[in-house]
Design a protein around this motif. Structure first.
Motif, short mmCIF file in Angstrom:
data_model
loop_
_atom_site.label_atom_id
_atom_site.label_comp_id
_atom_site.label_asym_id
_atom_site.label_seq_id
_atom_site.Cartn_x
_atom_site.Cartn_y
_atom_site.Cartn_z
N PRO A 29 0.81 -1.22 0.00
CA PRO A 29 0.00 0.00 0.00
C PRO A 29 0.84 1.27 0.00
CG PRO A 29 -0.90 -1.56 1.55
CD PRO A 29 0.42 -2.12 1.08
N GLY A 30 1.98 1.25 0.66
CA GLY A 30 2.86 2.41 0.66
C GLY A 30 3.42 2.70 -0.71
N TRP A 31 3.83 1.65 -1.43
CA TRP A 31 4.38 1.84 -2.78
C TRP A 31 3.31 2.30 -3.75
CZ3 TRP A 31 9.12 2.72 -3.71
CH2 TRP A 31 10.10 2.18 -2.89
N VAL A 32 2.09 1.80 -3.57
CA VAL A 32 0.99 2.25 -4.43
C VAL A 32 0.72 3.73 -4.20
CG1 VAL A 32 -1.48 1.99 -4.89
CG2 VAL A 32 -0.04 -0.03 -4.65
N MET A 33 0.72 4.14 -2.94
CA MET A 33 0.48 5.54 -2.62
C MET A 33 1.58 6.43 -3.19
SD MET A 33 -0.46 7.17 1.03
CE MET A 33 0.91 8.11 1.63
N ILE A 34 2.83 6.01 -3.08
CA ILE A 34 3.95 6.78 -3.62
C ILE A 34 3.81 6.90 -5.14
CG2 ILE A 34 6.43 6.70 -4.06
CD1 ILE A 34 6.72 5.58 -1.21
N ALA A 39 2.60 10.32 -9.82
CA ALA A 39 1.88 10.58 -11.07
C ALA A 39 1.07 11.87 -10.96
CB ALA A 39 0.96 9.40 -11.40
N ALA A 40 0.44 12.10 -9.81
CA ALA A 40 -0.34 13.33 -9.62
C ALA A 40 0.58 14.55 -9.64
CB ALA A 40 -1.10 13.26 -8.30
N LEU A 41 1.75 14.44 -9.04
CA LEU A 41 2.69 15.55 -9.04
C LEU A 41 3.19 15.86 -10.45
CD1 LEU A 41 4.27 17.54 -7.27
CD2 LEU A 41 6.03 15.81 -7.04
#
Length: 68
Positions: A29-34, A39-41
């Motif tokens: 989950p941490g890697w997915v969030m990163i 991508a958003a940035l």
């Protein structure tokens, strides 16, 4: 009966793996969030400055291909 024994064995193996606390398992989950935040940035930077980025890359490539 044989299928039941196989199912019990598979469940036991999976339960043992989940309980073992394998340090190589990682934090999915941490890697997915990163990844999503990166991508958003990139999109947040790319959308308003697209023309400036394209012009800068074009100028850089032109200066390299033209020798200065």
């Amino acid at each position: 009966m044989r299928a039941w024994a196989w199912l019990v064995t598979v469940v036991a193996v999976l339960a043992a793996r989940l309980r073992s606390g394998d340090p190589e398992r990682g934090d999915v989950p941490g890697w997915v969030m990163i990844t999503v935040m990166t991508a958003a940035l990139v999109l947040a930077i790319l959308v308003p400055f697209r023309e400036a980025i394209v012009a800068a890359v074009t100028n850089a490539l032109a200066s390299v291909t033209n020798g200065g």
